[in-house]
Design a protein around this motif. Structure first.
Motif, PDB file in Angstrom:
ATOM      1  N   GLN A 124     -66.785  21.819 -34.541  1.00 54.19           N
ATOM      2  CA  GLN A 124     -66.516  23.266 -34.707  1.00 54.19           C
ATOM      3  C   GLN A 124     -65.688  23.555 -35.595  1.00 54.19           C
ATOM      4  O   GLN A 124     -65.528  24.404 -36.570  1.00 54.19           O
ATOM      5  N   GLY A 125     -64.507  22.749 -35.722  1.00 56.81           N
ATOM      6  CA  GLY A 125     -63.438  23.014 -36.571  1.00 56.81           C
ATOM      7  C   GLY A 125     -63.843  22.676 -38.248  1.00 56.81           C
ATOM      8  O   GLY A 125     -63.241  23.293 -38.920  1.00 56.81           O
ATOM      9  N   ALA A 126     -64.797  21.700 -38.168  1.00 64.14           N
ATOM     10  CA  ALA A 126     -65.323  21.425 -39.593  1.00 64.14           C
ATOM     11  C   ALA A 126     -65.960  22.828 -40.158  1.00 64.14           C
ATOM     12  O   ALA A 126     -65.726  23.088 -41.607  1.00 64.14           O
ATOM     13  N   THR A 127     -66.633  23.508 -39.498  1.00 70.04           N
ATOM     14  CA  THR A 127     -66.910  24.914 -40.003  1.00 70.04           C
ATOM     15  C   THR A 127     -66.020  25.742 -40.635  1.00 70.04           C
ATOM     16  O   THR A 127     -66.139  26.337 -41.693  1.00 70.04           O
ATOM     17  N   PHE A 128     -64.828  25.683 -39.609  1.00 67.72           N
ATOM     18  CA  PHE A 128     -63.869  26.884 -40.205  1.00 67.72           C
ATOM     19  C   PHE A 128     -63.099  25.995 -41.329  1.00 67.72           C
ATOM     20  O   PHE A 128     -62.668  26.870 -42.324  1.00 67.72           O
ATOM     21  N   VAL A 129     -62.755  24.889 -41.485  1.00 66.58           N
ATOM     22  CA  VAL A 129     -62.224  24.093 -42.529  1.00 66.58           C
ATOM     23  C   VAL A 129     -62.978  24.380 -43.739  1.00 66.58           C
ATOM     24  O   VAL A 129     -62.543  24.717 -44.713  1.00 66.58           O
ATOM     25  N   GLU A 130     -64.411  24.102 -43.632  1.00 69.53           N
ATOM     26  CA  GLU A 130     -65.322  24.271 -44.802  1.00 69.53           C
ATOM     27  C   GLU A 130     -65.236  25.611 -45.460  1.00 69.53           C
ATOM     28  O   GLU A 130     -65.162  26.128 -46.621  1.00 69.53           O
ATOM     29  N   SER A 131     -65.215  26.550 -44.290  1.00 65.57           N
ATOM     30  CA  SER A 131     -64.835  28.030 -44.918  1.00 65.57           C
ATOM     31  C   SER A 131     -63.779  28.524 -45.622  1.00 65.57           C
ATOM     32  O   SER A 131     -63.863  29.026 -46.514  1.00 65.57           O
ATOM     33  N   ALA A 132     -62.600  27.854 -45.251  1.00 62.88           N
ATOM     34  CA  ALA A 132     -61.326  27.983 -45.884  1.00 62.88           C
ATOM     35  C   ALA A 132     -61.558  27.416 -47.170  1.00 62.88           C
ATOM     36  O   ALA A 132     -60.881  28.050 -48.210  1.00 62.88           O
ATOM     37  N   LEU A 133     -61.722  26.253 -47.306  1.00 64.68           N
ATOM     38  CA  LEU A 133     -61.942  25.604 -48.762  1.00 64.68           C
ATOM     39  C   LEU A 133     -62.786  26.287 -49.721  1.00 64.68           C
ATOM     40  O   LEU A 133     -62.988  26.407 -50.872  1.00 64.68           O
ATOM     41  N   ALA A 134     -64.147  26.921 -49.063  1.00 60.82           N
ATOM     42  CA  ALA A 134     -65.086  27.538 -49.787  1.00 60.82           C
ATOM     43  C   ALA A 134     -64.472  28.761 -50.285  1.00 60.82           C
ATOM     44  O   ALA A 134     -64.983  29.421 -51.548  1.00 60.82           O
ATOM     45  N   ASP A 135     -63.680  29.471 -49.832  1.00 60.17           N
ATOM     46  CA  ASP A 135     -62.736  30.673 -50.443  1.00 60.17           C
ATOM     47  C   ASP A 135     -61.813  30.367 -51.605  1.00 60.17           C
ATOM     48  O   ASP A 135     -61.553  31.208 -52.369  1.00 60.17           O
ATOM     49  N   SER A 136     -61.630  28.851 -51.814  1.00 58.12           N
ATOM     50  CA  SER A 136     -60.693  28.627 -53.094  1.00 58.12           C
ATOM     51  C   SER A 136     -61.345  27.666 -53.851  1.00 58.12           C
ATOM     52  O   SER A 136     -62.029  28.121 -54.863  1.00 58.12           O
ATOM     53  N   VAL A 137     -61.489  26.479 -53.729  1.00 54.84           N
ATOM     54  CA  VAL A 137     -62.260  25.554 -54.463  1.00 54.84           C
ATOM     55  C   VAL A 137     -63.808  25.747 -54.579  1.00 54.84           C
ATOM     56  O   VAL A 137     -64.225  25.366 -55.614  1.00 54.84           O
ATOM     57  N   GLY A 138     -64.308  26.397 -53.460  1.00 56.04           N
ATOM     58  CA  GLY A 138     -65.602  26.973 -53.487  1.00 56.04           C
ATOM     59  C   GLY A 138     -66.148  27.844 -54.469  1.00 56.04           C
ATOM     60  O   GLY A 138     -67.194  28.029 -54.876  1.00 56.04           O
ATOM     61  N   THR A 139     -65.028  28.681 -54.911  1.00 54.19           N
ATOM     62  CA  THR A 139     -65.367  29.657 -56.122  1.00 54.19           C
ATOM     63  C   THR A 139     -65.476  29.044 -57.807  1.00 54.19           C
ATOM     64  O   THR A 139     -65.756  29.383 -58.473  1.00 54.19           O
TER      65      THR A 139
END
Length: 135
Positions: free
Chosen positions: A102-117
């Motif tokens: 479950q946490g992996a989804t939240f962590v992935e979304s946080a990273l997507a907002d920065s390096v994911g751009t």
């Protein structure tokens, strides 16, 4: 104006702080901290790791990892198992593994907002540069 090593160092620290803050905020509804989630993630990757191994993998001291592991065992997120000799190993419990996923989804979304751009090519370049600087 030339970019200094201090400019780069501060930018790396700023991004790290942003990641830590966002991930912590997003993991809070699960009732786990970022260090706890990181332990769950690392135990999934390295089943039956020792406290010392976990400390190194999660950038903690042996003492702080010991305290964190004790709290996580009490919560039923990880369990201790006997290892060779006097070694004590750890592994995920079913509840710990569920929180890891479950946490992996939240962590992935946080990273997507920065390096994911960044574009895939930019991410590859950034990874190469950070790996080179950290070597």
């Amino acid at each position: 104006m030339e970019t200094t090593v201090q400019d780069v160092g501060i930018a790396v620290k700023r991004l790290q702080w942003r990641h830590h803050t966002e991930m912590s905020k997003r993991l809070a509804p699960l009732g786990i901290s970022l260090p706890q989630w990181d332990v769950l993630r690392r135990l999934h990757e390295h089943p039956e790791a020792s406290l010392h191994d976990l400390a190194q993998l999660t950038f903690q001291t042996d003492q702080s990892m010991g305290s964190l592991a004790t709290r996580m065992v009490a919560r039923g997120l990880i369990e201790r198992v006997e290892g060779p000799g006097r070694a004590v190993r750890h592994r995920l419990t079913p509840e710990g593994d569920l929180l890891r996923k479950q946490g992996a989804t939240f962590v992935e979304s946080a990273l997507a907002d920065s390096v994911g751009t960044l574009t895939p090519a930019e991410r590859t370049t950034l990874l190469k540069l950070l790996t080179k600087a950290g070597a």
